[in-house]
Enzyme design. Structure first.
Site, PDB file in Angstrom:
ATOM      1  N   ARG A  40     -11.612   1.648  11.913  1.00  8.94           N
ATOM      2  CA  ARG A  40     -12.153   1.148  10.640  1.00  8.94           C
ATOM      3  C   ARG A  40     -13.496   0.450  10.838  1.00  8.94           C
ATOM      4  NH1 ARG A  40      -6.863  -1.288   7.536  1.00  8.94           N
ATOM      5  NH2 ARG A  40      -6.311   0.626   6.452  1.00  8.94           N
ATOM      6  N   LYS A 170       9.157   3.932   2.494  1.00  6.61           N
ATOM      7  CA  LYS A 170       9.028   3.357   1.153  1.00  6.61           C
ATOM      8  C   LYS A 170       8.760   4.412   0.073  1.00  6.61           C
ATOM      9  CE  LYS A 170       6.564  -0.328   2.869  1.00  6.61           C
ATOM     10  NZ  LYS A 170       5.384  -1.054   2.821  1.00  6.61           N
ATOM     11  N   GLY A 311      -2.863   4.683   8.979  1.00  7.11           N
ATOM     12  CA  GLY A 311      -3.271   4.195  10.297  1.00  7.11           C
ATOM     13  C   GLY A 311      -2.413   4.712  11.449  1.00  7.11           C
ATOM     14  N   GLY A 334      -2.136   3.151   1.922  1.00 10.01           N
ATOM     15  CA  GLY A 334      -1.702   2.842   0.556  1.00 10.01           C
ATOM     16  C   GLY A 334      -2.810   3.112  -0.460  1.00 10.01           C
TER      17      GLY A 334
HETATM   18  C1  3PG Z   1      -4.329  -1.692   5.026  1.00  9.07           C
HETATM   19  O1  3PG Z   1      -4.254  -2.069   6.197  1.00  9.07           O
HETATM   20  O2  3PG Z   1      -3.701  -0.718   4.566  1.00  9.07           O
HETATM   21  C2  3PG Z   1      -5.323  -2.363   4.147  1.00  9.07           C
HETATM   22  O3  3PG Z   1      -6.166  -3.158   4.902  1.00  9.07           O
HETATM   23  C3  3PG Z   1      -4.628  -3.167   3.085  1.00  9.07           C
HETATM   24  O4  3PG Z   1      -3.954  -4.189   3.711  1.00  9.07           O
HETATM   25  P1  3PG Z   1      -2.823  -5.014   2.926  1.00  9.07           P
HETATM   26  O5  3PG Z   1      -1.665  -4.056   2.759  1.00  9.07           O
HETATM   27  O6  3PG Z   1      -2.496  -6.189   3.813  1.00  9.07           O
HETATM   28  O7  3PG Z   1      -3.383  -5.408   1.612  1.00  9.07           O
END
Ligand code: 3PG
Length: 356
Positions: A40, A170, A311, A334
């Site tokens: 990232r 999920k 990821g 997400g």
């Molecule tokens: C992620 O790692 O998917 C994003 O950085 C969002 O992180 P979060 O789910 O902690 O908001």
């Protein structure tokens, strides 16, 4: 007009001599005080290099969860850029970030003359650093943000045949995107932990595998009869034993997709123009990684455009040195799914509404 063309691009911003507050998503794994995966961070380099080249003064913000200092991230970024950068502390140290407090947004905004959102992967969060600041500063989309939108917009209006592979966990968070793909995709393969709930709903024994019980009746009523939806035909259970999906024993736990399932996906992929894949096939952290690795080999060699998100999957692709074989690896997990539901996210709306 495509969203990509509607978004205010950083390219059109007059940044020379300006303090530019850049929201990045450097929420990366950190081990022993060092960045363990800088995917990232590298992905935001084009925006930062462009800003330095155009004589701007970037001030960076990010979140890190679990909440901890951004110091290791700054150190890695400075190494990559070969220059010092100005970085504010983790925005989630302050509770006003998640509640989108106007005061906190104003505090952050005081560090910039303008704002750039390059945190596509955090833009599904209606937080102060994502939606609060654009109400206060002229705001633009960074290059990573724009690239994600450009490519994922293709999957929003996909060329056919279109194959979608949904894995991970999920199920509840994936239903809206499943609904959309029912309209747009030619085949949807459900894999990963979410597939186990489908197998259970179908009446198969799943042994000791955990399932999302609250989803069973929805699956039975809405999805089981859909011809487009394909479930695993074989699976890997405890001790890496392969079984037919309808022959699970009572002490088994399902941990991965089996080889015939991968072969089936390969057949679908061969016929597809676009493949979208989100979420691993197996429980990677427990060593059940073969299904995910085999699918990476299959899709990496496929002629279709393959777009991957999440990821965990990226980490495996990187370890296998196959990043170059994919059309696009999204920084979002997400966020990618939320964008693919209807092409909207709080961070996008905030940029479109911001006054310039
Ligand atoms: C992620 O790692 O998917 C994003 O950085 C969002 O992180 P979060 O789910 O902690 O908001």
């Amino acid at each position: 007009m495509k969203l990509y063309h509607k978004l205010p691009s950083i390219k059109n911003a007059r940044v020379r001599g300006k303090r530019v507050l850049v929201r990045c998503d450097f929420n990366v794994p950190i081990t022993n005080g060092r960045v363990a995966d800088d995917f990232r961070i590298r992905a935001s380099l084009p925006t930062l290099i462009w800003l330095f080249k155009h004589k701007a003064h970037p001030v960076l913000i990010t979140h890190l969860d679990p909440i901890r200092s951004v110091k290791p991230v700054r150190a890695r970024l400075e190494q990559l850029l070969k220059r010092p950068v100005q970085f504010l502390e983790n925005v989630r140290f302050h509770k006003g970030e998640k509640t989108n407090s106007r005061r906190f947004a104003a505090y952050l905004a005081s560090f910039g003359d303008m704002y750039v959102n390059d945190a596509f992967s955090a833009s599904h969060r209606p937080h102060a650093s994502i939606i609060g600041i654009p109400q206060l500063l002229p705001s633009y989309a960074g290059f990573l943000f724009l690239k994600e939108i450009k490519i994922l917009e293709e999957a929003l209006y996909p060329p056919r045949p279109f194959l979608c592979i949904l894995g991970g966990m999920k199920l509840e968070t994936k239903l809206s995107v499943l609904e959309r793909f029912l309209k747009k995709a030619d085949h949807i393969v459900i894999v990963g932990a979410i597939a186990n709930t489908f197998l259970h709903a179908k009446g198969y024994l799943v042994g000791k595998t955990k399932v999302e019980k609250n989803m069973i009746s929805t699956i039975q009523q809405r999805y089981l009869k859909k011809k487009k939806i394909q479930l695993p035909i074989d699976v890997v259970v405890t001790k890496h034993v392969v079984r037919e999906a309808n022959s699970i024993k009572k002490n088994d736990m399902i941990f991965d997709a089996g080889p015939r399932t991968i072969q089936l996906i390969a057949l679908y992929a061969k016929k597809s123009k676009l493949v979208l894949w989100n979420g691993p096939l197996g429980l990677i952290e427990k060593g059940y990684v073969k299904g995910t690795e085999d699918l990476i080999r299959v899709l990496g060699a496929s002629k279709a455009r393959v777009v991957v998100g999440g990821g965990d999957t990226h980490a495996v692709i990187k370890r296998m040195k196959k990043e170059h074989q994919f059309y696009h690896i999204s920084t979002g997990g997400g966020a990618m799914l939320e964008f693919l539901e209807d092409g909207r996210m709080p961070g996008i709306d905030a940029l479109l509404k911001s006054k310039r």
